[in-house]
Design a protein around this motif. Structure first.
Motif, PDB file in Angstrom:
ATOM      1  N   SER A   2       0.857  -1.179   0.000  1.00 59.65           N
ATOM      2  CA  SER A   2       0.000   0.000   0.000  1.00 59.65           C
ATOM      3  C   SER A   2       0.900   1.237   0.000  1.00 59.65           C
ATOM      4  O   SER A   2       1.756   1.386   0.872  1.00 59.65           O
ATOM      5  CB  SER A   2      -0.898  -0.027   1.232  1.00 59.65           C
ATOM      6  OG  SER A   2      -1.902   0.945   1.129  1.00 59.65           O
ATOM      7  N   TYR A   3       0.689   2.123  -0.969  1.00 61.21           N
ATOM      8  CA  TYR A   3       1.616   3.228  -1.224  1.00 61.21           C
ATOM      9  C   TYR A   3       0.841   4.534  -1.330  1.00 61.21           C
ATOM     10  O   TYR A   3      -0.204   4.600  -1.977  1.00 61.21           O
ATOM     11  CB  TYR A   3       2.387   2.917  -2.506  1.00 61.21           C
ATOM     12  CG  TYR A   3       3.007   4.079  -3.241  1.00 61.21           C
ATOM     13  CD1 TYR A   3       3.910   4.942  -2.609  1.00 61.21           C
ATOM     14  CD2 TYR A   3       2.713   4.306  -4.586  1.00 61.21           C
ATOM     15  CE1 TYR A   3       4.487   6.002  -3.307  1.00 61.21           C
ATOM     16  CE2 TYR A   3       3.291   5.353  -5.288  1.00 61.21           C
ATOM     17  CZ  TYR A   3       4.166   6.198  -4.646  1.00 61.21           C
ATOM     18  OH  TYR A   3       4.732   7.238  -5.328  1.00 61.21           O
ATOM     19  N   ASP A   4       1.371   5.599  -0.700  1.00 60.40           N
ATOM     20  CA  ASP A   4       0.708   6.892  -0.773  1.00 60.40           C
ATOM     21  C   ASP A   4       1.739   8.010  -0.627  1.00 60.40           C
ATOM     22  O   ASP A   4       2.763   7.839   0.043  1.00 60.40           O
ATOM     23  CB  ASP A   4      -0.340   7.018   0.337  1.00 60.40           C
ATOM     24  CG  ASP A   4      -1.193   8.273   0.169  1.00 60.40           C
ATOM     25  OD1 ASP A   4      -2.085   8.263  -0.696  1.00 60.40           O
ATOM     26  OD2 ASP A   4      -0.958   9.261   0.887  1.00 60.40           O
ATOM     27  N   ALA A 100      -0.945  -0.956  -4.306  1.00 62.36           N
ATOM     28  CA  ALA A 100      -2.291  -0.406  -4.195  1.00 62.36           C
ATOM     29  C   ALA A 100      -2.242   1.026  -3.678  1.00 62.36           C
ATOM     30  O   ALA A 100      -1.406   1.376  -2.847  1.00 62.36           O
ATOM     31  CB  ALA A 100      -3.141  -1.263  -3.260  1.00 62.36           C
ATOM     32  N   GLY A 101      -3.133   1.833  -4.186  1.00 58.20           N
ATOM     33  CA  GLY A 101      -3.304   3.207  -3.727  1.00 58.20           C
ATOM     34  C   GLY A 101      -4.691   3.643  -4.154  1.00 58.20           C
ATOM     35  O   GLY A 101      -5.316   3.008  -5.015  1.00 58.20           O
ATOM     36  N   HIS A 102      -5.178   4.714  -3.583  1.00 59.15           N
ATOM     37  CA  HIS A 102      -6.548   5.084  -3.915  1.00 59.15           C
ATOM     38  C   HIS A 102      -6.659   5.542  -5.372  1.00 59.15           C
ATOM     39  O   HIS A 102      -7.618   5.208  -6.057  1.00 59.15           O
ATOM     40  CB  HIS A 102      -7.066   6.161  -2.963  1.00 59.15           C
ATOM     41  CG  HIS A 102      -8.560   6.257  -2.966  1.00 59.15           C
ATOM     42  ND1 HIS A 102      -9.372   5.160  -2.747  1.00 59.15           N
ATOM     43  CD2 HIS A 102      -9.408   7.308  -3.185  1.00 59.15           C
ATOM     44  CE1 HIS A 102     -10.635   5.520  -2.821  1.00 59.15           C
ATOM     45  NE2 HIS A 102     -10.696   6.811  -3.089  1.00 59.15           N
ATOM     46  N   THR A 129      -7.987   1.681  -5.559  1.00 58.29           N
ATOM     47  CA  THR A 129      -9.210   1.394  -4.811  1.00 58.29           C
ATOM     48  C   THR A 129     -10.350   2.331  -5.213  1.00 58.29           C
ATOM     49  O   THR A 129     -11.517   1.968  -5.089  1.00 58.29           O
ATOM     50  CB  THR A 129      -8.955   1.495  -3.292  1.00 58.29           C
ATOM     51  OG1 THR A 129      -8.251   2.709  -2.999  1.00 58.29           O
ATOM     52  CG2 THR A 129      -8.127   0.316  -2.801  1.00 58.29           C
ATOM     53  N   ALA A 175      -2.355   5.048   3.575  1.00 58.66           N
ATOM     54  CA  ALA A 175      -1.934   3.726   3.105  1.00 58.66           C
ATOM     55  C   ALA A 175      -2.618   2.614   3.901  1.00 58.66           C
ATOM     56  O   ALA A 175      -3.026   1.595   3.341  1.00 58.66           O
ATOM     57  CB  ALA A 175      -0.415   3.594   3.199  1.00 58.66           C
ATOM     58  N   VAL A 178      -6.217   2.436   2.687  1.00 63.07           N
ATOM     59  CA  VAL A 178      -6.267   1.783   1.371  1.00 63.07           C
ATOM     60  C   VAL A 178      -6.228   0.270   1.545  1.00 63.07           C
ATOM     61  O   VAL A 178      -6.963  -0.470   0.880  1.00 63.07           O
ATOM     62  CB  VAL A 178      -5.105   2.265   0.474  1.00 63.07           C
ATOM     63  CG1 VAL A 178      -4.869   1.307  -0.688  1.00 63.07           C
ATOM     64  CG2 VAL A 178      -5.395   3.660  -0.060  1.00 63.07           C
ATOM     65  N   HIS A 179      -5.379  -0.196   2.451  1.00 66.29           N
ATOM     66  CA  HIS A 179      -5.314  -1.632   2.715  1.00 66.29           C
ATOM     67  C   HIS A 179      -6.646  -2.168   3.221  1.00 66.29           C
ATOM     68  O   HIS A 179      -7.114  -3.224   2.799  1.00 66.29           O
ATOM     69  CB  HIS A 179      -4.210  -1.928   3.732  1.00 66.29           C
ATOM     70  CG  HIS A 179      -4.331  -3.281   4.363  1.00 66.29           C
ATOM     71  ND1 HIS A 179      -4.831  -3.470   5.630  1.00 66.29           N
ATOM     72  CD2 HIS A 179      -4.046  -4.519   3.894  1.00 66.29           C
ATOM     73  CE1 HIS A 179      -4.844  -4.757   5.909  1.00 66.29           C
ATOM     74  NE2 HIS A 179      -4.374  -5.414   4.882  1.00 66.29           N
ATOM     75  N   PHE A 182      -9.007  -2.328   0.324  1.00 66.63           N
ATOM     76  CA  PHE A 182      -8.605  -3.417  -0.569  1.00 66.63           C
ATOM     77  C   PHE A 182      -9.072  -4.766  -0.006  1.00 66.63           C
ATOM     78  O   PHE A 182      -9.651  -5.590  -0.716  1.00 66.63           O
ATOM     79  CB  PHE A 182      -7.080  -3.404  -0.738  1.00 66.63           C
ATOM     80  CG  PHE A 182      -6.555  -4.450  -1.677  1.00 66.63           C
ATOM     81  CD1 PHE A 182      -6.461  -4.192  -3.029  1.00 66.63           C
ATOM     82  CD2 PHE A 182      -6.147  -5.691  -1.208  1.00 66.63           C
ATOM     83  CE1 PHE A 182      -5.970  -5.153  -3.910  1.00 66.63           C
ATOM     84  CE2 PHE A 182      -5.657  -6.654  -2.071  1.00 66.63           C
ATOM     85  CZ  PHE A 182      -5.570  -6.381  -3.424  1.00 66.63           C
TER      86      PHE A 182
END
Length: 208
Positions: A2-4, A100-102, A129, A175, A178-179, A182
Motif C-alpha cells: 500500500s503506497y501513498d 495499491a493506492g486510492h 481502490t 496507506a 487503502v489496505h 482493498f
C-alpha cells in the motif's frame, strides 16, 4: 504494498513530494487473503520537496518547511522505493505483490516514475481502490477515501463502509486505509488479491 504520497500540489506532472509511505501487508497464515494483516513498513518519512508547497496542499496535509528542514530530497526517497519494488515484486516471473493506492495509476505511480527518473516497471500490478469502488459502489455518496471537511455531506468510502479510520491526509494513515478498503473488496467479491486486480482491470461491456 500500500503506497501513498502527500505532495506540494494536486498536479502529478509537476508536484513534488513532502511525505511518502509504503506498507507491505502479508498473510499471517496460509489461509489466504482474509489474513492479509501482518504489516511491514517499508518507508514512512517526510522529505524535502525542493520547492514551496501550495497553500491549498499545505492546508490539507499540514507539512511545511519547518517539518521538512534537514530531511533528504524527495527524489532520493523515490529512487529507494523504486529500487525496492523492482527488486522484490517478482519471483520466478510471478508477481509477489500488488501496489495499491486510492488513485495509484493516475497519481502516485506516475509521481514515483518521474521523481525517481526510472522507467515504469513492466508488468507491475497497480490497483486503484477508487476505480474499484466506482465499479462496485457506483451510487456511493462519494468515492473519496475519507470525507472532505469542505463537503461533509459526501461521506468518504472508509466511513461509509464502516472501515477502520486512519489519520487522513497522512501518507501512512492513507496507506493503512487503502489496505482496509482493498481487503474489503477481496472479501466481499470472494477474490484473492491477484484475482481482484485482474477483475478490476478488465474492460466492462455496456448492455443495451
Amino acid at each position: 504494498l500500500s503506497y501513498d504520497v502527500e505532495t506540494t500540489s494536486p498536479e502529478p506532472a509537476t508536484c513534488r513530494v513532502v511525505q511518502v509511505a509504503a506498507i507491505l501487508f502479508e498473510p499471517e497464515t496460509e489461509k489466504g487473503y482474509e489474513h492479509l494483516t501482518r504489516l511491514t513498513s517499508i518507508m514512512n518519512e517526510i522529505v524535502d520537496p525542493g520547492m514551496a508547497s501550495s497553500d491549498g496542499a499545505t492546508a490539507i496535509h499540514g507539512i511545511g518547511p519547518e517539518q521538512w528542514a534537514g530531511k533528504r530530497p524527495d527524489s532520493e526517497a523515490m529512487v529507494e522505493l523504486h529500487n525496492y519494488i523492482q527488486e522484490n515484486y517478482q519471483s520466478d516471473g510471478q508477481p509477489q505483490f500488488i501496489v495499491a493506492g486510492h488513485n495509484v495509476n493516475w497519481f502516485d505511480l506516475p509521481i514515483l516514475w518521474r521523481l525517481s527518473e526510472r522507467p515504469p516497471i513492466f508488468g507491475l500490478p497497480g490497483f486503484g481502490t477508487m476505480l474499484c469502488a466506482q465499479r462496485v459502489y457506483p451510487l456511493a455518496p462519494s468515492h473519496r477515501l475519507t470525507t472532505n471537511a469542505a463537503e461533509p455531506d459526501k461521506i468518504g468510502l472508509t466511513e461509509w463502509l464502516g472501515l477502520p479510520l486512519g489519520k487522513a491526509h497522512d501518507a501512512a494513515g492513507d496507506a493503512v486505509m487503502v489496505h482496509a478498503l482493498f481487503n474489503h473488496f477481496c472479501k466481499g467479491l470472494n477474490k484473492t488479491p491477484m484475482e481482484l486486480a485482474v477483475w478490476c482491470a478488465e474492460p466492462r461491456l455496456l448492455k443495451f
